[in-house]
Scaffold this motif. Sequence first.
Motif, PDB file in Angstrom:
ATOM      1  N   THR A   4     -46.620  24.835  12.784  1.00  0.00           N
ATOM      2  CA  THR A   4     -45.909  23.567  12.663  1.00  0.00           C
ATOM      3  C   THR A   4     -44.419  23.826  12.806  1.00  0.00           C
ATOM      4  O   THR A   4     -43.907  24.855  12.351  1.00  0.00           O
ATOM      5  CB  THR A   4     -46.197  22.925  11.287  1.00  0.00           C
ATOM      6  N   GLN A   5     -43.730  22.899  13.444  1.00  0.00           N
ATOM      7  CA  GLN A   5     -42.269  22.914  13.489  1.00  0.00           C
ATOM      8  C   GLN A   5     -41.758  21.648  12.820  1.00  0.00           C
ATOM      9  O   GLN A   5     -42.367  20.582  12.938  1.00  0.00           O
ATOM     10  CB  GLN A   5     -41.748  22.958  14.923  1.00  0.00           C
ATOM     11  N   LEU A   6     -40.640  21.780  12.142  1.00  0.00           N
ATOM     12  CA  LEU A   6     -39.989  20.659  11.478  1.00  0.00           C
ATOM     13  C   LEU A   6     -38.507  20.746  11.781  1.00  0.00           C
ATOM     14  O   LEU A   6     -37.919  21.830  11.695  1.00  0.00           O
ATOM     15  CB  LEU A   6     -40.239  20.740   9.970  1.00  0.00           C
ATOM     16  N   ILE A   7     -37.901  19.633  12.138  1.00  0.00           N
ATOM     17  CA  ILE A   7     -36.455  19.571  12.368  1.00  0.00           C
ATOM     18  C   ILE A   7     -35.903  18.489  11.453  1.00  0.00           C
ATOM     19  O   ILE A   7     -36.453  17.388  11.369  1.00  0.00           O
ATOM     20  CB  ILE A   7     -36.115  19.228  13.834  1.00  0.00           C
ATOM     21  N   TYR A   8     -34.813  18.816  10.765  1.00  0.00           N
ATOM     22  CA  TYR A   8     -34.134  17.822   9.939  1.00  0.00           C
ATOM     23  C   TYR A   8     -32.630  17.993  10.096  1.00  0.00           C
ATOM     24  O   TYR A   8     -32.141  19.033  10.554  1.00  0.00           O
ATOM     25  CB  TYR A   8     -34.535  17.938   8.459  1.00  0.00           C
ATOM     26  N   THR A   9     -31.912  16.956   9.701  1.00  0.00           N
ATOM     27  CA  THR A   9     -30.459  17.034   9.597  1.00  0.00           C
ATOM     28  C   THR A   9     -30.083  16.704   8.159  1.00  0.00           C
ATOM     29  O   THR A   9     -30.828  16.038   7.437  1.00  0.00           O
ATOM     30  CB  THR A   9     -29.735  16.035  10.531  1.00  0.00           C
ATOM     31  N   SER A  10     -28.931  17.182   7.758  1.00  0.00           N
ATOM     32  CA  SER A  10     -28.373  16.787   6.465  1.00  0.00           C
ATOM     33  C   SER A  10     -26.864  16.947   6.545  1.00  0.00           C
ATOM     34  O   SER A  10     -26.324  17.523   7.489  1.00  0.00           O
ATOM     35  CB  SER A  10     -28.945  17.633   5.317  1.00  0.00           C
ATOM     36  N   ARG A  11     -26.234  16.397   5.549  1.00  0.00           N
ATOM     37  CA  ARG A  11     -24.790  16.553   5.423  1.00  0.00           C
ATOM     38  C   ARG A  11     -24.543  17.533   4.282  1.00  0.00           C
ATOM     39  O   ARG A  11     -25.104  17.373   3.196  1.00  0.00           O
ATOM     40  CB  ARG A  11     -24.139  15.200   5.135  1.00  0.00           C
ATOM     41  N   PRO A  12     -23.753  18.560   4.533  1.00  0.00           N
ATOM     42  CA  PRO A  12     -23.469  19.529   3.465  1.00  0.00           C
ATOM     43  C   PRO A  12     -22.681  18.892   2.326  1.00  0.00           C
ATOM     44  O   PRO A  12     -21.796  18.070   2.566  1.00  0.00           O
ATOM     45  CB  PRO A  12     -22.620  20.597   4.153  1.00  0.00           C
ATOM     46  N   PHE A  13     -23.003  19.265   1.114  1.00  0.00           N
ATOM     47  CA  PHE A  13     -22.230  18.867  -0.059  1.00  0.00           C
ATOM     48  C   PHE A  13     -21.537  20.109  -0.582  1.00  0.00           C
ATOM     49  O   PHE A  13     -22.191  21.084  -0.942  1.00  0.00           O
ATOM     50  CB  PHE A  13     -23.145  18.277  -1.143  1.00  0.00           C
ATOM     51  N   GLY A  14     -20.210  20.094  -0.582  1.00  0.00           N
ATOM     52  CA  GLY A  14     -19.458  21.256  -1.053  1.00  0.00           C
ATOM     53  C   GLY A  14     -19.508  22.418  -0.093  1.00  0.00           C
ATOM     54  O   GLY A  14     -19.681  23.554  -0.502  1.00  0.00           O
ATOM     55  N   PHE A  15     -19.376  22.155   1.194  1.00  0.00           N
ATOM     56  CA  PHE A  15     -19.481  23.206   2.215  1.00  0.00           C
ATOM     57  C   PHE A  15     -18.311  24.178   2.133  1.00  0.00           C
ATOM     58  O   PHE A  15     -17.152  23.786   2.120  1.00  0.00           O
ATOM     59  CB  PHE A  15     -19.510  22.582   3.612  1.00  0.00           C
ATOM     60  N   ASP A  16     -18.631  25.451   2.045  1.00  0.00           N
ATOM     61  CA  ASP A  16     -17.668  26.534   2.198  1.00  0.00           C
ATOM     62  C   ASP A  16     -18.460  27.781   2.580  1.00  0.00           C
ATOM     63  O   ASP A  16     -19.689  27.768   2.594  1.00  0.00           O
ATOM     64  CB  ASP A  16     -16.816  26.750   0.942  1.00  0.00           C
ATOM     65  N   ALA A  17     -17.756  28.836   2.901  1.00  0.00           N
ATOM     66  CA  ALA A  17     -18.423  30.050   3.377  1.00  0.00           C
ATOM     67  C   ALA A  17     -19.383  30.613   2.336  1.00  0.00           C
ATOM     68  O   ALA A  17     -20.480  31.070   2.679  1.00  0.00           O
ATOM     69  CB  ALA A  17     -17.385  31.095   3.766  1.00  0.00           C
ATOM     70  N   GLN A  18     -19.019  30.574   1.059  1.00  0.00           N
ATOM     71  CA  GLN A  18     -19.885  31.113   0.008  1.00  0.00           C
ATOM     72  C   GLN A  18     -21.171  30.290  -0.121  1.00  0.00           C
ATOM     73  O   GLN A  18     -22.255  30.845  -0.270  1.00  0.00           O
ATOM     74  CB  GLN A  18     -19.164  31.168  -1.339  1.00  0.00           C
ATOM     75  N   THR A  19     -21.052  28.975  -0.049  1.00  0.00           N
ATOM     76  CA  THR A  19     -22.235  28.120  -0.115  1.00  0.00           C
ATOM     77  C   THR A  19     -23.175  28.418   1.039  1.00  0.00           C
ATOM     78  O   THR A  19     -24.392  28.552   0.855  1.00  0.00           O
ATOM     79  CB  THR A  19     -21.830  26.630  -0.106  1.00  0.00           C
ATOM     80  N   LEU A  20     -22.612  28.533   2.241  1.00  0.00           N
ATOM     81  CA  LEU A  20     -23.432  28.844   3.404  1.00  0.00           C
ATOM     82  C   LEU A  20     -24.103  30.206   3.256  1.00  0.00           C
ATOM     83  O   LEU A  20     -25.299  30.348   3.523  1.00  0.00           O
ATOM     84  CB  LEU A  20     -22.598  28.799   4.682  1.00  0.00           C
ATOM     85  N   ASP A  21     -23.364  31.210   2.804  1.00  0.00           N
ATOM     86  CA  ASP A  21     -23.958  32.532   2.583  1.00  0.00           C
ATOM     87  C   ASP A  21     -25.105  32.465   1.576  1.00  0.00           C
ATOM     88  O   ASP A  21     -26.154  33.081   1.772  1.00  0.00           O
ATOM     89  CB  ASP A  21     -22.905  33.529   2.095  1.00  0.00           C
ATOM     90  N   ASP A  22     -24.904  31.688   0.488  1.00  0.00           N
ATOM     91  CA  ASP A  22     -25.951  31.548  -0.532  1.00  0.00           C
ATOM     92  C   ASP A  22     -27.205  30.897   0.056  1.00  0.00           C
ATOM     93  O   ASP A  22     -28.325  31.327  -0.212  1.00  0.00           O
ATOM     94  CB  ASP A  22     -25.449  30.723  -1.716  1.00  0.00           C
ATOM     95  N   ILE A  23     -27.009  29.850   0.857  1.00  0.00           N
ATOM     96  CA  ILE A  23     -28.141  29.161   1.489  1.00  0.00           C
ATOM     97  C   ILE A  23     -28.891  30.119   2.407  1.00  0.00           C
ATOM     98  O   ILE A  23     -30.118  30.203   2.384  1.00  0.00           O
ATOM     99  CB  ILE A  23     -27.661  27.912   2.259  1.00  0.00           C
ATOM    100  N   LEU A  24     -28.146  30.856   3.227  1.00  0.00           N
ATOM    101  CA  LEU A  24     -28.783  31.756   4.192  1.00  0.00           C
ATOM    102  C   LEU A  24     -29.515  32.904   3.504  1.00  0.00           C
ATOM    103  O   LEU A  24     -30.628  33.263   3.905  1.00  0.00           O
ATOM    104  CB  LEU A  24     -27.759  32.289   5.188  1.00  0.00           C
ATOM    105  N   LEU A  25     -28.926  33.480   2.471  1.00  0.00           N
ATOM    106  CA  LEU A  25     -29.597  34.571   1.753  1.00  0.00           C
ATOM    107  C   LEU A  25     -30.897  34.099   1.123  1.00  0.00           C
ATOM    108  O   LEU A  25     -31.934  34.759   1.240  1.00  0.00           O
ATOM    109  CB  LEU A  25     -28.665  35.165   0.698  1.00  0.00           C
ATOM    110  N   ALA A  26     -30.860  32.946   0.458  1.00  0.00           N
ATOM    111  CA  ALA A  26     -32.066  32.409  -0.171  1.00  0.00           C
ATOM    112  C   ALA A  26     -33.099  32.034   0.887  1.00  0.00           C
ATOM    113  O   ALA A  26     -34.293  32.317   0.722  1.00  0.00           O
ATOM    114  CB  ALA A  26     -31.720  31.202  -1.041  1.00  0.00           C
ATOM    115  N   ALA A  27     -32.651  31.406   1.966  1.00  0.00           N
ATOM    116  CA  ALA A  27     -33.584  31.001   3.027  1.00  0.00           C
ATOM    117  C   ALA A  27     -34.265  32.212   3.642  1.00  0.00           C
ATOM    118  O   ALA A  27     -35.485  32.202   3.850  1.00  0.00           O
ATOM    119  CB  ALA A  27     -32.842  30.204   4.104  1.00  0.00           C
ATOM    120  N   ARG A  28     -33.505  33.244   3.928  1.00  0.00           N
ATOM    121  CA  ARG A  28     -34.102  34.437   4.546  1.00  0.00           C
ATOM    122  C   ARG A  28     -35.114  35.101   3.617  1.00  0.00           C
ATOM    123  O   ARG A  28     -36.195  35.505   4.038  1.00  0.00           O
ATOM    124  CB  ARG A  28     -33.009  35.402   4.964  1.00  0.00           C
ATOM    125  N   ARG A  29     -34.772  35.191   2.362  1.00  0.00           N
ATOM    126  CA  ARG A  29     -35.690  35.802   1.381  1.00  0.00           C
ATOM    127  C   ARG A  29     -36.964  34.961   1.257  1.00  0.00           C
ATOM    128  O   ARG A  29     -38.073  35.480   1.368  1.00  0.00           O
ATOM    129  CB  ARG A  29     -34.989  35.916   0.017  1.00  0.00           C
TER     130      ARG A  29
END
Length: 137
Positions: A4-29
Amino acid sequence: MPLTQLIYTSRPFGFDAQTLDDILLAARRNNERDGITGALVCRADLYVQMLEGERAAVTATFGRILRDERHVEVTLIWYGDTPSRLFPDWAMRDDPARSWMWDQSAVRLGAAREAGAGAYRRLFDRVSQEPQEKMAW
């Protein structure tokens, strides 16, 4: 078992480099654990993500995203079966929004909401063809 593939969009809340890094680390794990692959196109005003894997795992992951306060205005763009993965080697590829995407003004005026599923599928087809070095996480 179908993919299955799923595509979504969202608007970041509190976007900064640290938030993005946190999202990517958790997502990859989590994605590696759950057999999910995909890509996240991100910038300060927009997230566009494709998830791919077994239906139950993709659905559960999307449920976590819906509850994640770092994402607002989450919109499901496309959900369906696919014969193969676009990002088979990526637990979560991250990709900056390219110049061929909408500018911030166009996003504010609704371009991301008005684009159809076909436009987003073409976006991920294009991203999947572009080389990117794997990062050591």
